[in-house]
Write an enzyme that holds these catalytic residues in place. Structure first.
Site, PDB file in Angstrom:
ATOM      1  N   GLU A 339     -41.204   8.668 139.543  1.00 46.43           N
ATOM      2  CA  GLU A 339     -41.856   7.607 140.311  1.00 46.43           C
ATOM      3  C   GLU A 339     -43.327   7.933 140.581  1.00 46.43           C
ATOM      4  O   GLU A 339     -43.828   7.801 141.688  1.00 46.43           O
ATOM      5  CB  GLU A 339     -41.107   7.357 141.629  1.00 46.43           C
ATOM      6  CG  GLU A 339     -39.677   6.900 141.396  1.00 46.43           C
ATOM      7  CD  GLU A 339     -38.933   6.532 142.678  1.00 46.43           C
ATOM      8  OE1 GLU A 339     -39.244   7.099 143.732  1.00 46.43           O
ATOM      9  OE2 GLU A 339     -38.033   5.663 142.592  1.00 46.43           O
ATOM     10  N   ASP A 413     -29.210   5.780 142.662  1.00 43.75           N
ATOM     11  CA  ASP A 413     -30.090   5.966 143.821  1.00 43.75           C
ATOM     12  C   ASP A 413     -29.440   5.538 145.133  1.00 43.75           C
ATOM     13  O   ASP A 413     -29.837   4.530 145.709  1.00 43.75           O
ATOM     14  CB  ASP A 413     -31.387   5.177 143.602  1.00 43.75           C
ATOM     15  CG  ASP A 413     -32.447   5.537 144.619  1.00 43.75           C
ATOM     16  OD1 ASP A 413     -32.207   6.452 145.412  1.00 43.75           O
ATOM     17  OD2 ASP A 413     -33.507   4.894 144.625  1.00 43.75           O
ATOM     18  N   GLU A 441     -31.165   3.180 153.404  1.00 41.61           N
ATOM     19  CA  GLU A 441     -32.100   2.398 152.581  1.00 41.61           C
ATOM     20  C   GLU A 441     -31.431   1.204 151.905  1.00 41.61           C
ATOM     21  O   GLU A 441     -32.008   0.125 151.846  1.00 41.61           O
ATOM     22  CB  GLU A 441     -32.722   3.323 151.525  1.00 41.61           C
ATOM     23  CG  GLU A 441     -33.667   2.592 150.588  1.00 41.61           C
ATOM     24  CD  GLU A 441     -34.332   3.503 149.575  1.00 41.61           C
ATOM     25  OE1 GLU A 441     -34.132   4.731 149.614  1.00 41.61           O
ATOM     26  OE2 GLU A 441     -35.069   2.972 148.717  1.00 41.61           O
TER      27      GLU A 441
HETATM   28  C1  BDP Z   1     -35.793   5.983 146.433  1.00 43.84           C
HETATM   29  C2  BDP Z   1     -36.721   5.477 147.483  1.00 43.84           C
HETATM   30  C3  BDP Z   1     -38.088   6.090 147.430  1.00 43.84           C
HETATM   31  C4  BDP Z   1     -37.965   7.609 147.325  1.00 43.84           C
HETATM   32  C5  BDP Z   1     -37.108   7.957 146.145  1.00 43.84           C
HETATM   33  C6  BDP Z   1     -36.838   9.445 146.018  1.00 43.84           C
HETATM   34  O1  BDP Z   1     -36.828   4.083 147.346  1.00 43.84           O
HETATM   35  O2  BDP Z   1     -38.791   5.686 148.571  1.00 43.84           O
HETATM   36  O3  BDP Z   1     -39.225   8.190 147.211  1.00 43.84           O
HETATM   37  O4  BDP Z   1     -35.859   7.360 146.272  1.00 43.84           O
HETATM   38  O5  BDP Z   1     -35.753   9.855 146.388  1.00 43.84           O
HETATM   39  O6  BDP Z   1     -34.501   5.730 146.883  1.00 43.84           O
HETATM   40  O7  BDP Z   1     -37.676  10.191 145.545  1.00 43.84           O
END
Ligand code: BDP
Length: 751
Positions: A339, A413, A441
């Site tokens: 990401e 996730d 989340e």
């Molecule tokens: C996702 C989230 C994000 C996190 C990412 C992570 O949306 O904000 O940075 O995981 O775990 O679930 O790195």
């Protein structure tokens, strides 16, 4: 009304001033309660003193601490006076004196914390001024570094409870365990028990930014007041540490995985050191997230290539510096090449090369490195749920001994339901950690009730078959399966600056349960839910039964009204609150259709052997079961299969009808929860009662939105009517698609 409030206030006052935080916060509490006892209503006229006012004023003088409302600040450490005379009569003689026994036998900040907690707890619950003494005893056998034993035994002619441990921290854990036994009404007159944590590093990971914002945080802002540190230390740090130690957590990662290198500079390390000092008596070590590109950003280097000697030297020096501030610093957590975060791939290096370089810097100081396996990329052709498996299995055996690869519970996730992550069964030569998300989340933020104990138990109990049947995720991560000496579990925190710590009053149960399962991963969610309820709402059997029932079913309810039958990743974009099966992004893997694959034929991802072969990332026993649409469990059906709309389900209904009825069932279940909660009126305090009741109203309305939005959307493919028993939608699809929520908490984009 006044009497009622005074009654609550008196009960609340039983929690004595364990720390200065309580004194400060009791002041903060005054105003709303003054209003509510009716003696200080703000008036525009200049008020002449009335008799009621004078009486109220006197009451306030008499009960200064009595102003605590049941606002949830005290978490599960409420230490309410035990009203049951029989129970009191049983407890009092058993607690003649308490002996804290460690090999050193000298008082320390940790033992002082244990004594203060015992004094507060026993005074609060029993009105007992406890006699607590510290003695030098033989090391308690078989309790390891952090375990404890509790024994009831006569000593100097008095009934005595001996809490013994090899280290002071074990005594503190033992003190909390003793208090818990009393809080839950268990006998203590014949104690003879030992308890040892199953996992060594039991971590709470905070996704907190240095500006106070918490990524995916739904309970206010960060608890860490970076700007005021190190000079001002919010007394709340101590209460945080008490809560952590009370459930056996021993590590805190202070910063977000989307890291800021600034935290590694001296100005911040001084602040980190202050926090570490606050937490140390409670056995909590601090950890930081390390931004891979820090050598460039704060070190003035041109590269962060892990194989460049200057980079390795920079990190070694940085580690030395950190340890000069925090001698017991725990180590780093790293999110790399995921990401948009920087990582070794920029330099053509592997995750192992990146991780090992950092691990080598920490190694001389005994630090560990947690390297996250949450990696996926936009330009990758591989199904997202297979990408980490592909990148990491080839590196098995290449990581240093102080590296732990930290894996989310599922391959996608933190969805309401996923199969367990295949890496747990596929890296026998690597230390693996389990990362759970306590913050909700994808399960309604802190607005919806979702007790996560059953979700985590489902993951821990999942059998990887890595070494034959019984190779559960629990045994992989606690080191039993491969006889590992280093074990880690991490939970992404749901805490924040909200007065009640977690936003939703019942979300405290998730923090609590994470800690208890981290200590003992064989505990059942049901046992822990009951325990938490007793500590948080009292021991009245009907109340405990009702709250525990509500908690235990709540996760499945969220699954049913949001993503039933193995559906996943169909939430609204960015903030992830509410439905968004139509979400279309230029990145396919951020589009909902990538996951639900709805078309005229059916619904669900095609991940069997003839599809993306996600089933092939699991042991053959599981692959065979999950590959076959007939044997695949229905709660994972649409995760693994693209299922025709008219496929016959176990109920005899076709998929479309089943799907519709699941969504309806989710809504119905929220209504049942509402009715159950309503039945607690007058049985629990009015404040938390009303708070939860209001949130449940919102949850019911959101659940209806989920049902309507998803069914209307999927109906455009299924082209079938809603079956009998499903309520007619209140709006059309266009209405739901047009909903744009703004400033949803925890969403980095909206901040
Ligand atoms: C996702 C989230 C994000 C996190 C990412 C992570 O949306 O904000 O940075 O995981 O775990 O679930 O790195």
């Amino acid at each position: 009304m006044n009497l009622l409030l005074i009654h609550f206030a008196m009960r609340a006052s039983a929690w004595s001033d364990v720390s200065a935080a309580l004194r400060r916060d009791s002041l903060a509490d005054d105003r709303p309660n003054l209003l509510r006892v009716g003696c200080a209503k703000p008036s525009r006229r200049k008020a002449a003193p009335t008799i009621a006012g004078i009486v109220c004023g006197l009451l306030l003088l008499v009960w200064p601490v009595a102003l605590h409302a049941e606002d949830g600040y005290r978490l599960w450490l409420r230490y309410e006076r035990i009203g049951d005379e029989k129970l009191l009569a049983a407890y009092l003689p058993a607690l003649g004196q308490i002996v804290l026994s460690t090999p050193a036998g000298t008082d320390s900040a940790t033992l002082a914390a244990a004594r203060t907690e015992l004094a507060a707890g026993l005074d609060g619950m029993l009105g007992l001024k406890a006699v607590v003494i510290v003695v030098a005893g033989a090391p308690a056998s078989a309790v390891g570094e952090e375990g404890y034993s509790l024994q009831t035994t006569p000593r100097d002619g008095r009934r005595t409870i001996v809490i013994s441990a090899s280290r002071d921290i074990g005594v503190l854990y033992g003190a909390f365990a003793l208090l818990r036994l009393i809080q839950t009404g268990e006998p203590v007159d014949k104690l003879n028990l030992t308890s040892v944590p199953k996992i060594q590093r039991r971590m709470l990971d905070h996704w907190d930014n240095l500006n106070g914002f918490i990524e995916r945080g739904y309970a206010g802002f960060s608890l860490w007041q970076w700007f005021q540190l190190p000079e001002y230390r919010d007394p709340r740090y101590r209460d945080y540490a008490r809560a952590m130690a009370s459930i056996g957590l021993n590590g805190t990662v202070l910063t977000n995985v989307n890291a800021n290198a600034l935290v590694l500079t001296p100005a911040y390390l001084e602040k980190v050191a202050a926090l570490a000092e606050e937490f140390r008596p409670y056995g909590i070590r601090v950890y930081l997230t390390a931004r891979f590109s820090a050598p460039i950003e704060i070190g003035g280097l041109k590269t962060a290539d892990p194989l460049d000697p200057a980079v390795a030297a920079w990190w070694r020096k940085k580690a030395d510096e950190i340890y000069s501030y925090v001698p017991d610093f725990g180590g780093f957590v790293v999110k790399a090449n995921s990401e948009g975060q920087p990582g070794p791939h920029e330099y053509g290096r592997t995750h192992a090369e990146g991780a090992n370089m950092l691990a080598d810097a920490l190694e001389p100081h005994g630090g560990i490195l947690m390297w996250r396996a949450f990696v996926y990329a936009a330009d990758n052709e591989t199904d997202r749920v297979n990408q980490a498996y592909k990148q990491f299995t080839v590196l098995d055996g290449q990581f240093r001994d102080n590296v732990v690869v930290q894996i989310k519970n599922g391959p996608l996730d933190f969805m309401p339901r996923e199969p367990f992550h295949p890496l747990f069964g596929a890296m026998p030569h690597t230390r693996l950690a389990l990362e759970l998300q306590i913050t909700q989340e994808y399960l309604g933020l802190s607005v919806h009730l979702a007790y996560l104990g059953p979700l985590w138990q489902e993951v821990l109990d999942s059998d990887t078959f890595a070494q034959g049947p019984g190779s559960t995720v629990a045994r992989v991560i606690d080191g039993r399966l491969y006889e590992r000496d280093l074990s880690v579990i991490a939970g992404v925190a749901n805490t924040g600056s909200d007065r009640n710590w977690t936003g939703h009053p019942l979300a405290q149960a998730n923090w609590y349960t994470f800690g208890r399962l981290a200590w003992d991963n064989t505990l059942s969610a049901e046992v822990v839910a009951r325990e938490w309820t007793q500590m948080t709402f009292g021991r009245a059997p009907a109340t405990v039964a009702t709250v525990a029932k509500i908690l235990l079913g709540s996760r499945e309810t969220v699954v049913n009204y949001s993503m039933p039958l193995g559906l996943h990743h169909i939430m609204a974009e960015g903030h992830h609150y509410g439905p968004g099966p139509w979400v279309h992004h230029e990145r396919p893997d951020w589009s909902s259709s990538y996951y639900h694959q709805a078309d005229e034929i059916g619904l669900g991802a095609n991940r069997g052997a003839k599809g993306s072969n996600a089933t092939g990332t699991y042991a053959k026993e599981l692959a065979a079961r999950w590959d076959d649409i007939e044997t695949c469990p229905e709660n994972l059906l649409l995760w693994f299969h693209h299922v025709p709309w008219d496929h016959r389900m176990k109920s005899g209904r076709i998929l479309w009808d089943e799907l519709c009825l699941r969504y309806q069932q989710g809504v119905d279940e929220v209504r049942t929860i509402q009715r159950d909660w309503d039945s607690l009126a007058g049985k629990i305090d009015a404040e938390r009662y009303a708070h939860v009741q209001a949130l449940l109203r919102r949850q019911e309305s959101d659940a209806c939105d989920w049902r309507e939005a998803c069914l209307l959307y999927f109906q455009t493919f299924a082209k079938r009517p809603l079956p009998a028993g499903v309520e007619a939608p209140a709006h059309d699809l266009a209405y739901y698609e047009a909903v744009k929520l703004r400033y949803v908490p925890g969403h980095p984009g909206d901040y």
